[in-house]
Scaffold this active site. Structure first.
Site, mmCIF file in Angstrom:
data_model
loop_
_atom_site.group_PDB
_atom_site.id
_atom_site.type_symbol
_atom_site.label_atom_id
_atom_site.label_comp_id
_atom_site.label_asym_id
_atom_site.label_seq_id
_atom_site.Cartn_x
_atom_site.Cartn_y
_atom_site.Cartn_z
ATOM 1 N N CYS A 146 0.834 -1.205 0.000
ATOM 2 C CA CYS A 146 0.000 0.000 0.000
ATOM 3 C C CYS A 146 0.868 1.253 0.000
ATOM 4 O O CYS A 146 1.767 1.398 0.831
ATOM 5 C CB CYS A 146 -0.917 0.000 1.222
ATOM 6 N N CYS A 206 -13.735 -11.242 20.415
ATOM 7 C CA CYS A 206 -12.959 -10.310 19.590
ATOM 8 C C CYS A 206 -11.888 -9.612 20.427
ATOM 9 O O CYS A 206 -11.279 -8.650 19.974
ATOM 10 C CB CYS A 206 -13.878 -9.282 18.931
ATOM 11 N N CYS A 266 -7.994 1.066 -1.648
ATOM 12 C CA CYS A 266 -7.660 0.447 -0.359
ATOM 13 C C CYS A 266 -7.575 -1.055 -0.570
ATOM 14 O O CYS A 266 -8.533 -1.684 -1.021
ATOM 15 C CB CYS A 266 -8.716 0.769 0.694
ATOM 16 N N ASP A 305 -21.059 -14.050 22.217
ATOM 17 C CA ASP A 305 -20.224 -13.347 21.231
ATOM 18 C C ASP A 305 -20.254 -11.871 21.626
ATOM 19 O O ASP A 305 -20.860 -11.043 20.949
ATOM 20 C CB ASP A 305 -20.785 -13.573 19.821
ATOM 21 N N TYR A 337 -25.911 -11.758 23.150
ATOM 22 C CA TYR A 337 -25.300 -10.806 22.200
ATOM 23 C C TYR A 337 -25.512 -11.304 20.764
ATOM 24 O O TYR A 337 -24.565 -11.434 19.990
ATOM 25 C CB TYR A 337 -23.803 -10.643 22.473
ATOM 26 N N GLN A 391 -20.832 -9.178 9.884
ATOM 27 C CA GLN A 391 -19.380 -9.386 9.870
ATOM 28 C C GLN A 391 -18.778 -8.898 8.551
ATOM 29 O O GLN A 391 -19.350 -9.126 7.483
ATOM 30 C CB GLN A 391 -19.060 -10.873 10.056
ATOM 31 N N GLU A 432 -30.352 -9.416 22.483
ATOM 32 C CA GLU A 432 -29.468 -8.358 21.980
ATOM 33 C C GLU A 432 -30.018 -7.017 22.462
ATOM 34 O O GLU A 432 -31.234 -6.808 22.474
ATOM 35 C CB GLU A 432 -29.437 -8.422 20.443
ATOM 36 N N CYS A 443 -4.339 0.060 8.597
ATOM 37 C CA CYS A 443 -3.584 -1.191 8.785
ATOM 38 C C CYS A 443 -2.375 -0.938 9.682
ATOM 39 O O CYS A 443 -1.853 0.171 9.724
ATOM 40 C CB CYS A 443 -3.084 -1.742 7.449
ATOM 41 N N CYS A 489 -1.401 5.958 6.863
ATOM 42 C CA CYS A 489 -2.803 5.604 7.108
ATOM 43 C C CYS A 489 -2.970 4.838 8.415
ATOM 44 O O CYS A 489 -2.129 4.019 8.775
ATOM 45 C CB CYS A 489 -3.314 4.765 5.939
#
Length: 453
Positions: free
Chosen positions: A76, A410, A162, A383, A314, A285, A335, A85, A82
């Site tokens: 990139c 996550c 991108c 989750d 969740y 997702q 949720e 990433c 940026c």
């Protein structure tokens, strides 16, 4: 050299020993850690000190004397500026190993758990994976541009592509930018609160090829809106154009009002054969290929026979719930976001899955109420967001005693913390499987199953 002699703007030579959770290299001077972005373990570097705190400092890499075998040239052009990433300079195999090590080390340090952490499940091609582009619009050198924010700033980098966005969405962002510029659309200014266009968002459905463009504007009326919509339809293969109106002086992306300008209100995608209707604001997702991998881990861990009652805390728009409903007796999902629950119910209807119940509320309040009403889970799926499970929910799990808890995470830190509470309460975990949902970044997803001992 003694750490006490270090000074700001001083150039020093040191060897990088490790990577932090955010991908910065760590080197030490007399035991004093310095965090240096864009460096890798084993590299001997010259760095300039930019900040010194009592227990640690920050430096900027000036030169690499000894280069790591894992270092690659980032493809990139704006990677160094940026903020999107952070690991393009590390080989993909190196990224997968970094993520495995992060999970393993976190399990030991926070969870005091000695569990197996297999190799991270990665992608065959770790580029062009994002099905959603969310790009701020601004002025750069007097012209309208759309790009990501610079690291640690709200200055927009002008970018023509991108490499982690899928091609269709990426092309649509650039084409939208051109059309907006042609009609003199004024970008939103965070300082003054003036301007018409705030963000361009695209959503692409991997399995159907459907594409949605969302224009986030400051008000419903926008100069040349009809002409802009007409040109978008003429120049792109679209399913939907949606406008979201956010009149507030804020850096929150979306406002409360959304209206369809052309085409359908939703696009449709599938995960494990389950159809999902995705609106402009649906949570969905962003990596479709790895979502199938992640959910397969959860499905395998649940080991459903068709006789089980499953609770999905969740649950979002029901993406895991509905994948499990095909193999369960009944699935209950909860949720906090009401729109997500409405989406979950609509998706259950779309797939003719009548063995599902979805309720709006906090998992830590709804699940205890279900428990009192006699709804007891054989398998409980969580989750949660990055902050992990609420303490009250963990207490309910320990009282309800489901045979299995399938945890999709996550954030390895809160996963380790919650696993410790559950293992102290009588559950056993043998393995935590990392899954790379976000190549080129430091984000890590992981799945584990805890069995009642």
């Amino acid at each position: 050299m003694e750490a006490s002699l270090l000074k700001k703007n001083q150039s020093i030579e040191l060897t990088i020993e490790d990577l932090t959770h955010d991908g910065s290299g760590v080197g030490k001077i007399d035991g004093y850690p310095l965090f240096i972005p864009n460096t890798l373990p084993g590299e001997k570097v010259t760095a300039k000190i930019i900040k010194l705190n009592k227990n640690y400092g920050f430096a900027r890499m000036e030169n690499i004397e000894t280069v790591s075998a894992d270092r690659v040239e980032p493809p990139c052009a704006v990677y160094s500026k940026c903020g999107g990433c952070s690991l393009q300079h590390l080989s993909y195999d190196g990224q997968l190993e970094f993520k495995r090590n992060q999970v393993e080390e976190t399990m030991k340090r926070i969870g005091k758990l000695n569990v197996e952490v297999p190799e991270t499940l990665g992608m065959e091609n770790p580029w062009r994976y994002r099905n959603k582009s969310q790009v701020p619009v601004g002025f750069v050198n007097g012209k309208l541009t759309a790009g990501f924010y610079q690291k640690r700033s709200h200055a927009i980098i002008d970018m023509s592509t991108c490499l982690i966005h899928n091609e269709q969405g990426d092309f649509a962002v650039q084409k939208t930018r051109e059309i907006l510029a042609k009609y003199g659309t004024e970008p939103y200014d965070e300082q003054t609160g003036k301007g018409d266009i705030r963000h361009i968002m695209t959503r692409f459905a991997h399995t159907t090829g459907q594409l949605m463009i969302v224009l986030v504007t400051t008000k419903e009326r926008m100069p040349f809106k009809e002409e802009i919509v007409r040109e978008l339809v003429e120049q792109l293969e679209l399913t939907s154009i949606v406008q979201n109106i956010n009149p507030h002086k804020t850096n929150v992306i979306f406002g409360d009002r959304t209206k369809t300008l052309w085409g359908k209100d939703i696009i449709e995608d599938t995960i494990h054969g389950i159809r999902f209707a995705i609106s402009a604001r649906s949570f969905y997702q962003v990596n479709p290929i790895q979502t199938e991998v992640l959910y397969q881990q959860a499905i395998d861990a649940a080991e459903l026979t068709g006789e089980e009652t499953v609770i999905d805390a969740y649950c979002g728009i029901g993406s895991i719930s509905l994948c499990l409903a095909k193999k369960a007796k009944h699935v209950y999902g909860v949720e906090i976001v009401d729109q997500a629950i409405q989406d979950a119910r609509a998706n259950a209807e779309l797939n003719e899955l009548a063995n599902t119940t979805f309720e709006t509320g906090k998992a830590e309040e709804v699940i205890p109420a279900w428990y009192k009403a006699g709804i007891v889970a054989d398998v409980l799926v969580v989750d949660p967001p990055r902050k992990g499970c609420d303490e009250k929910l963990l207490e309910t799990i320990l009282a309800m005693k489901p045979k299995k808890v399938v945890y999709v995470s996550c954030n390895p830190g809160t996963l380790a913390r919650d696993m410790k509470i559950l293992t102290d309460g009588g559950y056993v975990a043998k393995k935590v499987q990392p899954v790379d949902m976000f190549p080129m970044t430091t984000h890590i997803e992981a799945v584990t199953v805890l069995h009642l001992n």
